[in-house]
Design a protein around this motif. Structure first.
Motif, PDB file in Angstrom:
ATOM      1  N   GLU A 179     -29.878 -24.547  15.912  1.00 58.43           N
ATOM      2  CA  GLU A 179     -29.998 -23.399  15.222  1.00 58.43           C
ATOM      3  C   GLU A 179     -31.152 -22.659  15.997  1.00 58.43           C
ATOM      4  O   GLU A 179     -31.972 -23.074  16.687  1.00 58.43           O
ATOM      5  N   SER A 180     -30.963 -21.165  15.941  1.00 53.81           N
ATOM      6  CA  SER A 180     -32.101 -20.501  16.542  1.00 53.81           C
ATOM      7  C   SER A 180     -32.769 -19.281  15.312  1.00 53.81           C
ATOM      8  O   SER A 180     -31.849 -18.272  14.946  1.00 53.81           O
ATOM      9  N   PRO A 181     -33.372 -19.704  14.321  1.00 54.65           N
ATOM     10  CA  PRO A 181     -33.818 -19.149  13.063  1.00 54.65           C
ATOM     11  C   PRO A 181     -34.662 -18.064  13.426  1.00 54.65           C
ATOM     12  O   PRO A 181     -35.184 -17.927  14.467  1.00 54.65           O
ATOM     13  N   ASN A 182     -34.392 -16.938  12.568  1.00 58.82           N
ATOM     14  CA  ASN A 182     -35.110 -15.801  12.760  1.00 58.82           C
ATOM     15  C   ASN A 182     -36.564 -16.062  12.367  1.00 58.82           C
ATOM     16  O   ASN A 182     -36.989 -17.308  11.688  1.00 58.82           O
ATOM     17  N   PRO A 183     -37.675 -15.358  13.196  1.00 58.01           N
ATOM     18  CA  PRO A 183     -38.965 -15.581  12.761  1.00 58.01           C
ATOM     19  C   PRO A 183     -39.252 -15.421  11.316  1.00 58.01           C
ATOM     20  O   PRO A 183     -38.760 -14.443  10.684  1.00 58.01           O
ATOM     21  N   ARG A 184     -40.200 -16.256  10.841  1.00 56.82           N
ATOM     22  CA  ARG A 184     -40.769 -16.136   9.347  1.00 56.82           C
ATOM     23  C   ARG A 184     -41.583 -15.059   9.379  1.00 56.82           C
ATOM     24  O   ARG A 184     -42.451 -14.852  10.465  1.00 56.82           O
ATOM     25  N   PRO A 185     -41.589 -14.312   8.110  1.00 59.63           N
ATOM     26  CA  PRO A 185     -42.584 -13.125   8.212  1.00 59.63           C
ATOM     27  C   PRO A 185     -43.818 -13.711   8.319  1.00 59.63           C
ATOM     28  O   PRO A 185     -44.547 -14.624   8.033  1.00 59.63           O
ATOM     29  N   ARG A 186     -44.700 -12.722   9.134  1.00 59.18           N
ATOM     30  CA  ARG A 186     -46.412 -12.888   9.146  1.00 59.18           C
ATOM     31  C   ARG A 186     -47.000 -11.623   8.576  1.00 59.18           C
ATOM     32  O   ARG A 186     -46.388 -10.771   8.316  1.00 59.18           O
ATOM     33  N   LYS A 187     -48.156 -11.860   8.077  1.00 57.69           N
ATOM     34  CA  LYS A 187     -49.117 -10.880   7.573  1.00 57.69           C
ATOM     35  C   LYS A 187     -49.307  -9.887   8.711  1.00 57.69           C
ATOM     36  O   LYS A 187     -49.327 -10.419   9.784  1.00 57.69           O
ATOM     37  N   ASN A 188     -49.669  -8.592   8.437  1.00 52.09           N
ATOM     38  CA  ASN A 188     -50.255  -7.793   9.403  1.00 52.09           C
ATOM     39  C   ASN A 188     -51.558  -8.268   9.614  1.00 52.09           C
ATOM     40  O   ASN A 188     -52.173  -8.442   9.081  1.00 52.09           O
ATOM     41  N   LEU A 189     -51.627  -7.531  10.733  1.00 52.92           N
ATOM     42  CA  LEU A 189     -52.943  -7.613  11.513  1.00 52.92           C
ATOM     43  C   LEU A 189     -54.147  -6.977  10.363  1.00 52.92           C
ATOM     44  O   LEU A 189     -55.346  -7.639  10.269  1.00 52.92           O
ATOM     45  N   ASP A 190     -53.900  -5.790   9.953  1.00 54.48           N
ATOM     46  CA  ASP A 190     -54.679  -4.961   9.147  1.00 54.48           C
ATOM     47  C   ASP A 190     -55.216  -5.817   7.813  1.00 54.48           C
ATOM     48  O   ASP A 190     -56.212  -5.656   7.211  1.00 54.48           O
ATOM     49  N   GLU A 191     -54.397  -6.878   7.471  1.00 53.98           N
ATOM     50  CA  GLU A 191     -54.394  -7.677   6.251  1.00 53.98           C
ATOM     51  C   GLU A 191     -55.468  -8.891   6.560  1.00 53.98           C
ATOM     52  O   GLU A 191     -56.444  -9.239   5.721  1.00 53.98           O
ATOM     53  N   ILE A 192     -55.506  -9.200   7.927  1.00 56.69           N
ATOM     54  CA  ILE A 192     -56.248 -10.701   8.124  1.00 56.69           C
ATOM     55  C   ILE A 192     -57.203 -10.411   9.136  1.00 56.69           C
ATOM     56  O   ILE A 192     -58.108 -11.342   9.655  1.00 56.69           O
ATOM     57  N   VAL A 193     -57.292  -9.086   9.676  1.00 61.98           N
ATOM     58  CA  VAL A 193     -58.361  -8.863  10.709  1.00 61.98           C
ATOM     59  C   VAL A 193     -59.519  -8.039  10.121  1.00 61.98           C
ATOM     60  O   VAL A 193     -59.200  -7.104   9.461  1.00 61.98           O
ATOM     61  N   GLU A 194     -60.673  -8.356  10.141  1.00 69.18           N
ATOM     62  CA  GLU A 194     -61.792  -7.497   9.849  1.00 69.18           C
ATOM     63  C   GLU A 194     -62.686  -7.246  10.986  1.00 69.18           C
ATOM     64  O   GLU A 194     -63.244  -8.008  11.533  1.00 69.18           O
ATOM     65  N   PHE A 195     -62.830  -5.927  11.365  1.00 70.15           N
ATOM     66  CA  PHE A 195     -63.716  -5.586  12.443  1.00 70.15           C
ATOM     67  C   PHE A 195     -64.894  -5.133  11.816  1.00 70.15           C
ATOM     68  O   PHE A 195     -64.930  -3.829  11.145  1.00 70.15           O
ATOM     69  N   ARG A 196     -66.087  -5.594  12.166  1.00 75.59           N
ATOM     70  CA  ARG A 196     -67.467  -5.048  11.610  1.00 75.59           C
ATOM     71  C   ARG A 196     -68.115  -4.390  12.759  1.00 75.59           C
ATOM     72  O   ARG A 196     -68.212  -4.929  13.551  1.00 75.59           O
TER      73      ARG A 196
END
Ligand SMILES: Cc1cc2nc3c(=O)[nH]c(=O)nc-3n(C[C@H](O)[C@H](O)[C@H](O)COP(=O)(O)O)c2cc1C
Length: 196
Positions: A179-196
């Protein structure tokens, strides 16, 4: 490497063809190049094919049935059992099963001190890095993989059967993908990265 990272997806349908032993060794050689806490290399990979794979999966099935019908070792995770039976079906279909042990660990059903927990976290992270190397090397060689934690429901049966003295981390199924499954969804970068 970014290519393999992008192309790797969990594969849940496999072709019957056996996997060349040299390829299995190459894949595990990539796994053991991972970094590990204090270079402890706390991993062990046990490879099953053919009748020995059937035998270990029969043991897993017994554990899942016992967990479902009788003693619940993981009562709060009971809702995950249907998924575990589905994972078992996939494991039966894949030609290779690699069980993964943390040789420095202990049963998750034993109490643990804070010191030992820190060590266990570091060893688990090390093994995670090693498994990811394994998955990416397999992807590069054209194989599909599934990283499996659903072994946890049959923890006691499997660790007794395998003679695990450390901790059974989980398993990886390996084989040619069907099978060649579609990529599973990923969280957006903005949601999981914090630049301080
Ligand atoms: C630690 C771990 C345990 C997992 N256990 C299972 C499992 O038991 N059964 C299963 O079907 N998938 C399992 N997966 C696969 C995840 O569901 C999958 O990686 C996730 O949905 C993202 O999809 P992808 O791998 O295709 O990117 C596991 C993944 C990880 C990292």
């Amino acid at each position: 490497m970014i290519k393999e990272i992008t192309e790797r997806h969990s594969i849940r349908k496999y072709k019957e063809e056996a996997v060349n032993k040299e390829d299995i060794k190459k894949i595990i050689e990539a796994a053991i190049l991972a970094p590990s806490a204090k270079n402890r290399q706390p991993w062990k990979y046990i490879v099953f094919e053919g009748a020995s794979k059937d035998q270990v999966l029969d043991i897993m099935e017994k554990g899942l049935v016992r967990e479902r019908d009788e003693h619940q070792t993981l009562p709060e995770s009971h809702g995950g059992l249907p998924d575990a039976f589905n994972t078992l079906r996939i494991m039966k279909e894949a030609p290779v099963l690699i069980m993964v042990e943390n040789t420095n660990g202990q049963s998750p059903f034993e109490p643990i001190s804070a010191d030992d927990r820190i060590t266990e976290i570091c060893d688990t992270l090390s093994i995670g890095a090693s498994i990811q190397n394994l998955l990416l090397a397999a992807t590069e060689l054209g194989y599909g993989t599934l990283w499996i934690a659903n072994t946890c429901f049959a923890y006691k049966e499997l660790s007794d059967f395998l003679g695990i003295k450390g901790q059974l981390i989980g398993a990886v199924s390996l084989g040619l993908p069907d099978e060649s499954p579609n990529p599973r969804p990923r969280k957006n970068l903005d949601e999981i990265v914090e630049f301080r």
